[in-house]
Design a protein around this motif. Structure first.
Motif, PDB file in Angstrom:
ATOM      1  N   TYR A  99       0.830  -1.202   0.000  1.00  0.00           N
ATOM      2  CA  TYR A  99       0.000   0.000   0.000  1.00  0.00           C
ATOM      3  C   TYR A  99       0.859   1.244   0.000  1.00  0.00           C
ATOM      4  CZ  TYR A  99       0.799   1.265   4.923  1.00  0.00           C
ATOM      5  OH  TYR A  99       1.357   1.681   6.103  1.00  0.00           O
ATOM      6  N   GLN A 100       0.226   2.343  -0.372  1.00  0.00           N
ATOM      7  CA  GLN A 100       0.850   3.669  -0.319  1.00  0.00           C
ATOM      8  C   GLN A 100       0.039   4.542   0.626  1.00  0.00           C
ATOM      9  OE1 GLN A 100       1.062   4.095  -4.833  1.00  0.00           O
ATOM     10  NE2 GLN A 100       2.806   5.327  -4.154  1.00  0.00           N
ATOM     11  N   MET A 109       1.531  10.955  -2.220  1.00  0.00           N
ATOM     12  CA  MET A 109       1.527   9.551  -1.845  1.00  0.00           C
ATOM     13  C   MET A 109       2.949   9.135  -1.479  1.00  0.00           C
ATOM     14  SD  MET A 109      -1.673   8.722  -2.197  1.00  0.00           S
ATOM     15  CE  MET A 109      -1.684   6.933  -2.170  1.00  0.00           C
ATOM     16  N   ARG A 110       3.086   8.385  -0.404  1.00  0.00           N
ATOM     17  CA  ARG A 110       4.401   7.882  -0.014  1.00  0.00           C
ATOM     18  C   ARG A 110       4.759   6.657  -0.854  1.00  0.00           C
ATOM     19  NH1 ARG A 110       6.022  10.710   4.303  1.00  0.00           N
ATOM     20  NH2 ARG A 110       4.453  11.586   5.728  1.00  0.00           N
ATOM     21  N   ASP A 111       6.009   6.203  -0.727  1.00  0.00           N
ATOM     22  CA  ASP A 111       6.469   5.044  -1.477  1.00  0.00           C
ATOM     23  C   ASP A 111       5.677   3.797  -1.081  1.00  0.00           C
ATOM     24  OD1 ASP A 111       8.382   6.564  -2.757  1.00  0.00           O
ATOM     25  OD2 ASP A 111       9.975   6.040  -1.335  1.00  0.00           O
ATOM     26  N   PRO A 112       5.524   2.843  -1.999  1.00  0.00           N
ATOM     27  CA  PRO A 112       4.813   1.600  -1.666  1.00  0.00           C
ATOM     28  C   PRO A 112       5.460   0.876  -0.491  1.00  0.00           C
ATOM     29  CG  PRO A 112       5.122   1.799  -4.029  1.00  0.00           C
ATOM     30  CD  PRO A 112       5.935   2.902  -3.409  1.00  0.00           C
ATOM     31  N   HIS A 113       4.613   0.311   0.363  1.00  0.00           N
ATOM     32  CA  HIS A 113       5.087  -0.357   1.579  1.00  0.00           C
ATOM     33  C   HIS A 113       4.482  -1.762   1.635  1.00  0.00           C
ATOM     34  CE1 HIS A 113       6.601  -0.690   5.636  1.00  0.00           C
ATOM     35  NE2 HIS A 113       5.414  -1.094   6.050  1.00  0.00           N
TER      36      HIS A 113
END
Length: 197
Positions: A99-100, A109-113
């Motif tokens: 998820y982001q 949006m932050r980097d995918p985690h």
């Protein structure tokens, strides 16, 4: 976390441990008034359980994607569809998820985690029990406190951002409570006014 809060939270922890020992992943949702200790309670539980802690704040809709009258519809600022698709659906199926998080104050949006499967998903934040999320929680927790207590906590926590809470976020939240009564049918309703959080 105060000793009083720990004592009140023990029954929630015991219930969550039983859920985490089950044969399939389940959801424990913590909703309630801002400043009432949702995040504190969730972090305390997460430190003691084999779980993922998911924050509703990571799933705000960017302003450009909100309906024009979103301030008149409780929860219309939330991206329930992305929360389901990216996290809840795969994790509750025992699958890994990616998820982001949306960084609200940065507007990006932050980097995918990535997240591996875990037996318990803790979902905390305002609107965690909103019917539009359409994912049933096996355990439902609602936290609340008096208006005076809420004001003092938010002023201490938010500083210069408190005015936005007073003018927008608290009224929206209270509209949500009046319309949907998320505390109804909860397994635990915790009044945190006497707690130090």
């Amino acid at each position: 976390m105060s000793a009083a809060m720990e004592r009140a939270a023990v029954p929630v922890l015991e219930a969550a441990r039983k859920l985490a020992a089950g044969d399939k992943p389940v959801l424990l949702a913590i909703d309630g008034r801002c400043g009432s200790g949702k995040s504190t309670l969730a972090a305390w539980l997460a430190a003691r359980l084999p779980c993922h802690l998911i924050h509703m704040d990571d799933f705000y809709l960017p302003p450009a994607r909100r309906r024009p009258d979103w301030t008149e519809h409780p929860g219309a600022n939330m991206d329930f569809a992305r929360l389901r698709a990216q996290l809840l659906d795969p994790l509750l199926a025992g699958q890994p998820a990616v998820y982001q998080a949306y960084a609200c104050r940065l507007g990006t949006m932050r980097d995918p985690h990535p997240l591996p499967p875990r037996p318990l998903i803790l979902l905390e934040g305002s609107y965690a029990l909103h019917p539009d999320l359409a994912v049933p929680a096996t355990c439902r927790v609602f936290t609340t406190c008096t208006q005076d207590c809420q004001q003092k906590r938010l002023q201490a926590r938010e500083g210069d951002h408190y005015t936005a809470f007073e003018q927008r976020w608290i009224p929206l939240e209270e509209g949500y409570f009046r319309q949907y009564h998320p505390e109804t049918g909860c397994d635990f309703v915790l009044d945190t006014t006497a707690w130090t959080v």
